[in-house]
Design a protein around this motif. Structure first.
Motif, PDB file in Angstrom:
ATOM      1  N   THR A 191       0.816  -0.995  -0.002  1.00 56.23           N
ATOM      2  CA  THR A 191      -0.140  -0.024  -0.079  1.00 56.23           C
ATOM      3  C   THR A 191       1.019   1.300  -0.046  1.00 56.23           C
ATOM      4  OG1 THR A 191      -1.706   1.098   1.173  1.00 56.23           O
ATOM      5  CG2 THR A 191      -0.118  -0.006   2.420  1.00 56.23           C
ATOM      6  N   THR A 192       0.329   2.151  -0.299  1.00 49.94           N
ATOM      7  CA  THR A 192       1.219   3.555  -0.749  1.00 49.94           C
ATOM      8  C   THR A 192       0.765   4.540   0.367  1.00 49.94           C
ATOM      9  OG1 THR A 192      -0.469   4.427  -2.236  1.00 49.94           O
ATOM     10  CG2 THR A 192       1.336   3.461  -3.114  1.00 49.94           C
ATOM     11  N   SER A 193      -0.214   4.239   1.086  1.00 52.80           N
ATOM     12  CA  SER A 193      -0.796   4.972   2.351  1.00 52.80           C
ATOM     13  C   SER A 193      -1.259   4.251   3.476  1.00 52.80           C
ATOM     14  CB  SER A 193      -2.036   5.679   1.726  1.00 52.80           C
ATOM     15  OG  SER A 193      -2.671   6.502   3.034  1.00 52.80           O
ATOM     16  N   TYR A 210       4.641   0.516   0.390  1.00 55.89           N
ATOM     17  CA  TYR A 210       5.459   0.528  -0.985  1.00 55.89           C
ATOM     18  C   TYR A 210       6.578   1.169  -0.809  1.00 55.89           C
ATOM     19  CZ  TYR A 210       6.669   1.124  -5.689  1.00 55.89           C
ATOM     20  OH  TYR A 210       7.585   1.055  -6.905  1.00 55.89           O
ATOM     21  N   MET A 233      -1.574  -3.869  -5.598  1.00 53.19           N
ATOM     22  CA  MET A 233      -1.385  -2.560  -5.407  1.00 53.19           C
ATOM     23  C   MET A 233      -2.380  -1.660  -4.835  1.00 53.19           C
ATOM     24  SD  MET A 233       2.059  -1.635  -5.469  1.00 53.19           S
ATOM     25  CE  MET A 233       1.511  -0.129  -5.039  1.00 53.19           C
ATOM     26  N   TRP A 235      -3.343   2.050  -4.106  1.00 51.67           N
ATOM     27  CA  TRP A 235      -2.436   3.057  -4.719  1.00 51.67           C
ATOM     28  C   TRP A 235      -3.316   4.031  -5.525  1.00 51.67           C
ATOM     29  CZ3 TRP A 235       0.305   0.866  -9.551  1.00 51.67           C
ATOM     30  CH2 TRP A 235      -0.655   0.313 -10.679  1.00 51.67           C
ATOM     31  N   SER A 246       1.649   8.572 -10.196  1.00 55.72           N
ATOM     32  CA  SER A 246       2.308   7.700  -9.511  1.00 55.72           C
ATOM     33  C   SER A 246       1.837   6.326  -9.873  1.00 55.72           C
ATOM     34  CB  SER A 246       1.924   7.938  -8.184  1.00 55.72           C
ATOM     35  OG  SER A 246       0.724   7.961  -7.843  1.00 55.72           O
ATOM     36  N   GLN A 247       0.793   5.935 -10.151  1.00 56.14           N
ATOM     37  CA  GLN A 247       0.188   4.533 -10.808  1.00 56.14           C
ATOM     38  C   GLN A 247       0.994   4.232 -11.872  1.00 56.14           C
ATOM     39  OE1 GLN A 247      -4.087   5.923  -9.975  1.00 56.14           O
ATOM     40  NE2 GLN A 247      -4.324   3.620  -9.854  1.00 56.14           N
ATOM     41  N   ILE A 250       4.663   3.357 -11.252  1.00 57.77           N
ATOM     42  CA  ILE A 250       4.773   2.037 -10.244  1.00 57.77           C
ATOM     43  C   ILE A 250       4.826   0.831 -11.429  1.00 57.77           C
ATOM     44  CG2 ILE A 250       4.112   0.692  -8.459  1.00 57.77           C
ATOM     45  CD1 ILE A 250       3.420   3.347  -6.662  1.00 57.77           C
ATOM     46  N   GLY A 264      -4.947  -3.524  -8.968  1.00 62.26           N
ATOM     47  CA  GLY A 264      -5.142  -2.342  -8.359  1.00 62.26           C
ATOM     48  C   GLY A 264      -6.382  -1.853  -7.559  1.00 62.26           C
ATOM     49  N   HIS A 266      -8.082   0.864  -4.402  1.00 63.17           N
ATOM     50  CA  HIS A 266      -8.136   2.016  -3.393  1.00 63.17           C
ATOM     51  C   HIS A 266      -8.632   3.131  -3.992  1.00 63.17           C
ATOM     52  CE1 HIS A 266      -7.060   5.049  -0.627  1.00 63.17           C
ATOM     53  NE2 HIS A 266      -6.561   5.705  -1.516  1.00 63.17           N
TER      54      HIS A 266
END
Length: 375
Positions: A191-193, A210, A233, A235, A246-247, A250, A264, A266
């Motif tokens: 996860t990015t967050s 991530y 992901m 993201w 950003s996606q 990545i 993906g 989120h």
């Protein structure tokens, strides 16, 4: 008479050996092609896995209240019969458990800090799902205690592959590979967050944040043991139907590292699907089930595909199809997840025009992606 037939056969065989340049060498007769109706040819072999993926199981209070029976018991299975039918024909079935299964002793809870009843995961497994991502922006909602319940007391008791949240560095770093139909596969999850919630010091294993270098190390560690690497992901930006930079960055990075499939989640809405090289990129599946408001957040996608392992051990992703789904509710009750193929105007009046809308989003980058037709 038998002697004459034998001589004729010997003459025929010797002539064949001379013509093919094989005289004096061992010959595998199985590789010879004959013209008299009994041809035997070596065929290239390939193994296949079919897989289907679903998005966020986002369990707001009205969803678990609708599933409430008595005491501390819930039943979510009544919401999923159509999905159970849909996924039954696939080998691998994936979803993202967006809200943590943290144990009822903590008390079930809703937004902004979720804790969901065990029974939602029970229902998803009953529906057939057998691969689950646990790394997302809500993993830390109820702290370390909830994660330890999830990773020690709940998921280890189930016949399911999970990734993204752990109770120790040793378990985080274990090579997790399974095999089906002659194909070895694994799932990595990041996860990015974490919604601004800090990971406890020295306990980064609780949720996979991530980090490009860590991802590279993880992929290099697992590559010798597996045929297929899938990465979940979490993201992007919420409620945005187009992937952000950003996606895309990545996705390109993971493709360069040899990842076969990127799944993906989120944004809570559908985003496009495309191939980057040989890597299938599903930017966002949207919600699987939730009590969010707005049609974009109630329509999601389930994406199916075939994983092919050829006789040279190369992997190819084929037969990609998007199945649109819709979470129905009435006054925040009677939740039910429908495939679009089961909808009618009584359930969702404008479902035909919505089908066109979301099909166009899915095919934005690749018009060859198939969206399962309504009929």
């Amino acid at each position: 008479m038998r002697h004459k037939k034998f001589n004729l056969f010997a003459f025929f065989l010797c002539s064949l050996l001379i013509i093919t340049g094989c005289g004096g060498k061992n010959v595998d007769l199985d590789k010879l092609k004959y013209k008299d109706g009994f041809e035997k040819v070596e065929e290239k072999q390939s193994n296949k896995l079919s897989m289907i993926t679903a998005g966020d199981a986002l369990i707001h209070s009205s969803v678990y209240q609708d599933a409430y029976i008595s005491g501390d018991s819930y039943d979510f299975t009544k919401m999923l019969p159509s999905i159970k039918n849909l996924v039954s024909g696939y080998d691998l079935k994936y979803y993202n458990q967006e809200t943590i299964i943290g144990g009822k002793n903590l008390g079930v809870s809703t937004y902004p800090c979720f804790n969901s009843p065990d029974e939602i995961a029970d229902a998803m497994l009953d529906a057939g799902f057998n691969i689950v991502s646990l790394a997302n922006n809500h993993t830390l909602d109820r702290g370390e205690r909830a994660i330890l319940y999830s990773t020690e007391q709940y998921w280890p008791t189930k016949e399911v592959m999970v990734a993204g949240s752990y109770n120790s560095f040793d378990n985080r770093n274990k090579i997790q590979v399974r095999e089906m139909n002659g194909i070895k596969y694994t799932l990595l999850s990041y996860t990015t967050s974490t919604n601004g919630i800090p990971v406890p010091s020295g306990k980064d294993y609780l949720v996979n944040r991530y980090d490009p270098e860590q991802v590279k190390r993880d992929i290099e560690a697992v590559r010798p043991y597996t045929d297929v690497i899938m990465v979940a992901m979490h993201w992007g930006e919420e409620y945005t139907a187009t992937p952000v930079n950003s996606q895309k960055q990545i996705a390109q990075y993971l493709s360069d590292l040899g990842v076969n499939v990127i799944i993906g989640t989120h944004p809570h809405v559908i985003e496009p699907i495309e191939f980057i090289g040989d890597t299938l990129v599903i930017y966002s599946l949207g919600n699987f089930i939730s009590a969010q408001i707005g049609i974009d957040r109630l329509v999601g996608a389930m994406v199916s595909y075939d994983i092919i392992k050829n006789d040279d051990n190369s992997i190819k992703i084929e037969n990609v199809k998007a199945h649109l789904i819709y979470t129905y509710y009435n006054n925040f009750r009677n939740y039910y997840v429908y495939p679009f193929t089961e909808l009618n105007t009584n359930i969702l009046p404008n479902y035909v025009s919505l089908y066109e809308k979301y099909s166009n989003i899915i095919k934005m980058y690749d018009n060859s992606i198939e969206v399962v037709p309504l009929t």
